[in-house]
Design an enzyme around this catalytic site. Structure first.
Site, PDB file in Angstrom:
ATOM      1  N   PRO A   2      15.602  38.552  -7.673  1.00 41.43           N
ATOM      2  CA  PRO A   2      15.677  38.325  -6.308  1.00 41.43           C
ATOM      3  C   PRO A   2      16.489  39.311  -5.581  1.00 41.43           C
ATOM      4  CG  PRO A   2      14.985  36.578  -7.486  1.00 41.43           C
ATOM      5  CD  PRO A   2      15.307  37.164  -8.281  1.00 41.43           C
ATOM      6  N   GLU A   3      17.088  39.375  -4.192  1.00 44.00           N
ATOM      7  CA  GLU A   3      17.631  40.482  -3.729  1.00 44.00           C
ATOM      8  C   GLU A   3      17.324  39.834  -2.687  1.00 44.00           C
ATOM      9  OE1 GLU A   3      19.362  42.400  -4.968  1.00 44.00           O
ATOM     10  OE2 GLU A   3      18.131  43.402  -6.841  1.00 44.00           O
ATOM     11  N   ARG A 153      34.307  56.711  -4.498  1.00 42.75           N
ATOM     12  CA  ARG A 153      33.428  56.692  -5.997  1.00 42.75           C
ATOM     13  C   ARG A 153      32.397  57.750  -6.233  1.00 42.75           C
ATOM     14  NH1 ARG A 153      33.443  50.922  -6.987  1.00 42.75           N
ATOM     15  NH2 ARG A 153      34.133  50.199  -5.187  1.00 42.75           N
TER      16      ARG A 153
END
Length: 295
Positions: A2-3, A153
């Site tokens: 589940p997000e 990043r």
């Protein structure tokens, strides 16, 4: 797993049942989840639920006798059920209410987390919450904020969007969908994203997550809301799980790769491997020519 949309749907589902009600009893199962269930959870007995919130993929339940932090793990879900109903296999935790209703936590794979925070302590200062990045649906999640978190990043933009220290809740399914709508290849380096592309990403993150919440989340395998219903946003997915099928925009076959152990789906035509450049070599924005229709 589940997000953010699925957790938000779950939070909303249990809110009306819990808010303002007294917890008359607490059940703790014998099997551990990600961590053993603490006997301190029994301190919630006799408490009144005062607030229910979400932070990232965590639900925060505030009461008059401390707080409860819940993470659903991979297969966990909260169920609204009559207290008189017998428990079934994999029911690990239950809050029994003065309304004769209960909220039960069921988790087949036991990767979830239930943490008790004593009265007087701020649950948002707990380590699991304090390290989280910005909420994508809040007004202060802007292209400038995202770009500042991407510029150093060196990993792929897909993996970076899934990093909860960068932004919370953009899980595997939603990252693939957002990148498709943004016409950005999932293997592009996060630090190479342009300001124009960051603006497109922020817009599509907000739109995709909001649309999923409105559809009850996404059920690929076993997600259920607190009412037992699956999430219907799966009907609106453009690329996730559709390897070999025609892109809904251009008709090119959707491709599948694995990044960081997770499946990624994309259209090689709509999402070019490298951002287009002007003759001078300056990058230009990579926005979708046509946004895929939702059903």
């Amino acid at each position: 797993m589940p997000e953010l949309p699925e957790v938000e749907v779950t939070k909303r589902g249990v809110a009306n049942v819990l808010l303002g009600h007294e917890i008359v009893d607490v059940f703790i199962g014998s099997q551990p989840l990600r961590q053993p269930l603490s006997p301190d959870l029994l301190k919630l007995k006799g408490a009144t639920v005062t607030k229910i919130a979400r932070r990232g993929k965590y639900i925060v339940l505030s009461t008059t006798q401390g707080s409860l932090i819940i993470h659903l793990g991979m297969t966990g879900h909260l169920q609204i059920i009559a207290t008189s109903e017998p428990r079934v296999k994999h029911d690990h935790f239950e809050l029994m209410l003065d309304s004769a209703m209960s909220v039960r936590y069921n988790d087949t794979r036991r990767f979830g987390l239930l943490l008790y925070v004593p009265e007087g302590e701020d649950p948002y200062q707990q380590k699991v919450l304090s390290v989280l990045g910005p909420e994508p649906l809040e007004a202060d999640f802007t292209p400038e904020v995202l770009l500042s978190r991407l510029k150093k990043r060196s990993c792929s933009i897909k993996q970076t969007l899934m990093n909860s220290h960068v932004v919370v809740g953009v899980g595997n399914i939603y990252a693939s969908e957002v990148l498709f709508l943004s016409h950005i290849h999932p293997e592009r380096l996060a630090r190479d994203i342009t300001p124009e592309e960051a603006a497109v990403l922020v817009r599509n993150i907000k739109e995709v997550l909001t649309a999923s919440i409105a559809s009850g989340g996404t059920t690929i395998r076993d997600f259920e809301g607190a009412d037992g219903k699956p999430g219907y946003f799966v009907q609106n997915l453009n690329v996730y799980g559709k390897a070999g099928e025609a892109c809904p925009v251009c008709g090119t076959a959707i491709e599948h790769i694995v990044q960081g152990g997770r499946s990624t789906y994309f259209c090689p035509h709509c999402q070019p491997r490298f951002a287009p450049t002007q003759p001078e070599g300056e990058p230009v924005q990579s926005q979708p020519k046509t946004k895929a229709k939702t059903k």
